[in-house]
Design an enzyme around this catalytic site. Structure first.
Site, mmCIF file in Angstrom:
data_model
loop_
_atom_site.group_PDB
_atom_site.id
_atom_site.type_symbol
_atom_site.label_atom_id
_atom_site.label_comp_id
_atom_site.label_asym_id
_atom_site.label_seq_id
_atom_site.Cartn_x
_atom_site.Cartn_y
_atom_site.Cartn_z
ATOM 1 C CE1 TYR A 247 -3.986 2.096 0.555
ATOM 2 C CE2 TYR A 247 -2.653 3.205 2.209
ATOM 3 C CZ TYR A 247 -3.781 3.160 1.410
ATOM 4 O OH TYR A 247 -4.708 4.181 1.466
ATOM 5 C CE LYS B 214 -3.462 5.334 -1.466
ATOM 6 N NZ LYS B 214 -4.491 5.951 -2.337
#
Length: 254
Positions: A159, A163
């Site tokens: 994740y 990002k």
């Protein structure tokens, strides 16, 4: 002496697209923009949930419509957006998380999360910016990123990778599109209470860790995102591009 007048936060007469608008942060973003006078096209894969959001907005006397859109399918997404009138504001709230220790990340999970959070964001940005540039009116593109685009997190290597990549992507796009007055920024929330984060907040140990890291001593609510999105969508942020607006309660202040 003639004092300046504050730029408006109103969005009357503007068309806005919000992806991931069927629930949670995306639905709150749609409500924020509609509340400032924009016509909001609420987009997601599932039209049934979207329609519930649209119905509530129109019941408030606001302007909204639904659009089936899958950011994980760049070709289909581009075709759908090409058939739509251009947008003045775009908020990309579509996102995917599959958390695991880095040593246990499966290739299929890697591809799925990158496909939505980075590849989808990339080609969505390009598709809407192309029309903004052609219309010669400029526009504002806002990505719902994360505090995890600026720090690391246990079990969040995948994740965080997407990002962090998103943050670098939008800085480069800001350089390319600035002369055309197309602004692109991100909002970086901390942990926000939504239907998708219920499992996290059901874990007392995880909640204690979150509250210790958030300097303001509380977790986020979707309302905490709304003002940031209105600011970046409006003329009040006319000189802001390539930036990340942290809505993290001080998490990244360390």
């Amino acid at each position: 002496m003639s004092l300046p007048v504050s730029p408006t936060f109103r969005l009357d007469g503007r068309r806005a697209l919000v992806t991931g608008a069927s629930s949670g942060i995306g639905a709150a973003c749609a409500a924020a923009l509609a509340g400032q006078g924009a016509h909001v096209v609420c987009a997601a894969r599932g039209v049934e949930k979207l329609q519930a959001v649209v119905d509530e907005l129109t019941a408030r006397g606001q302007s909204a419509s639904a659009l089936a859109l899958d950011v994980a399918d760049p070709a289909a997404m581009a075709a759908t957006l090409e058939a739509e009138p251009g947008f003045d504001v775009v908020v990309n709230s579509a996102g995917l998380a599959r958390h695991s220790p880095a040593l246990e990340t499966r290739p299929e999970d890697f591809d799925a999360v990158v496909g939505v959070n980075l590849r989808g964001a990339y080609f969505l940005s390009a598709a809407v910016a192309r029309k903004m540039i052609a219309a010669r009116k400029g526009g504002s593109i806002i990505h719902i990123s994360s505090q995890m685009g600026h720090v690391g997190g246990t079990d969040r290597a995948l994740y965080c990778a997407t990002k962090h990549g998103l943050e670098g992507m939008l800085k480069s796009m800001a350089l390319e599109w600035g002369r055309d007055r197309v602004r692109i920024n991100s909002v970086c929330p901390t942990f926000i209470r939504t239907p998708l984060t219920e499992a996290t907040f059901a874990n007392p140990e995880r909640v204690r860790w979150i509250e210790e890291k958030i300097k303001l001593g509380r977790v986020g609510e979707v309302e905490d995102i709304m003002g940031a999105v209105i600011y970046l969508a409006s003329d009040a942020s006319a000189l802001v591009t390539g930036s990340a607006l942290m809505v993290d309660g001080g998490w990244t202040a360390d």
